[in-house]
Design a protein around this motif. Structure first.
Motif, short mmCIF file in Angstrom:
data_model
loop_
_atom_site.label_atom_id
_atom_site.label_comp_id
_atom_site.label_asym_id
_atom_site.label_seq_id
_atom_site.Cartn_x
_atom_site.Cartn_y
_atom_site.Cartn_z
N LEU A 50 0.83 -1.21 0.00
CA LEU A 50 0.00 0.00 0.00
C LEU A 50 0.86 1.26 0.00
CD1 LEU A 50 -2.78 -1.18 2.44
CD2 LEU A 50 -3.10 -0.60 0.03
N THR A 51 2.00 1.19 0.66
CA THR A 51 2.92 2.32 0.66
C THR A 51 3.52 2.50 -0.73
OG1 THR A 51 3.43 1.96 2.99
CG2 THR A 51 4.99 3.29 1.75
N GLU A 52 3.91 1.39 -1.38
CA GLU A 52 4.44 1.45 -2.74
C GLU A 52 3.42 2.02 -3.72
OE1 GLU A 52 5.85 -2.36 -4.05
OE2 GLU A 52 7.86 -1.98 -3.28
N LYS A 53 2.15 1.68 -3.52
CA LYS A 53 1.08 2.15 -4.41
C LYS A 53 0.68 3.59 -4.11
CE LYS A 53 -0.77 -2.46 -5.24
NZ LYS A 53 -1.90 -3.37 -5.07
N GLY A 54 1.24 4.17 -3.05
CA GLY A 54 0.96 5.56 -2.72
C GLY A 54 -0.34 5.77 -1.97
N LEU A 55 -0.92 4.69 -1.43
CA LEU A 55 -2.18 4.83 -0.69
C LEU A 55 -1.95 5.06 0.80
CD1 LEU A 55 -4.23 2.04 -2.47
CD2 LEU A 55 -4.37 4.51 -2.80
N LEU A 56 -0.80 4.65 1.29
CA LEU A 56 -0.41 4.92 2.67
C LEU A 56 0.95 5.59 2.63
CD1 LEU A 56 -1.18 1.57 4.56
CD2 LEU A 56 -2.64 3.59 4.36
N HIS A 57 1.22 6.38 3.64
CA HIS A 57 2.58 6.89 3.79
C HIS A 57 3.02 6.68 5.23
CE1 HIS A 57 0.23 10.50 4.85
NE2 HIS A 57 1.26 10.86 5.59
#
Length: 78
Positions: A50-57
């Protein structure tokens, strides 16, 4: 913007993060695991994806000397 496809487990994790934030809780991994019904080990891969997909940081603890571990904050899905 193309729609991002998420696996069932990624959806559960993203929804857990947004639910915690909506209640004013800090989305630390242990709380995300509890909210999503996953173990800490099961949580690692979806958090990374999810971090890689930009949905979480990921945000590290902002206070020096008080490290409660990283927290993961949601970005709005388009």
């Amino acid at each position: 913007m193309p729609q991002v496809q998420l696996s069932e487990i990624e959806q559960r994790v993203y929804q857990a993060v947004t639910a915690l934030e909506a209640r004013g809780q800090v989305p630390y991994p242990d709380l995300i695991a509890e909210e999503s019904g996953l173990t800490d080990e099961q949580l690692q891969t979806p958090l990374h994806l999810l971090t890689e997909k930009g949905l979480l940081h990921r945000e590290d603890s902002p206070m020096a000397g008080l490290d409660f571990g990283p927290r993961f904050c949601a970005r709005q899905m388009a």
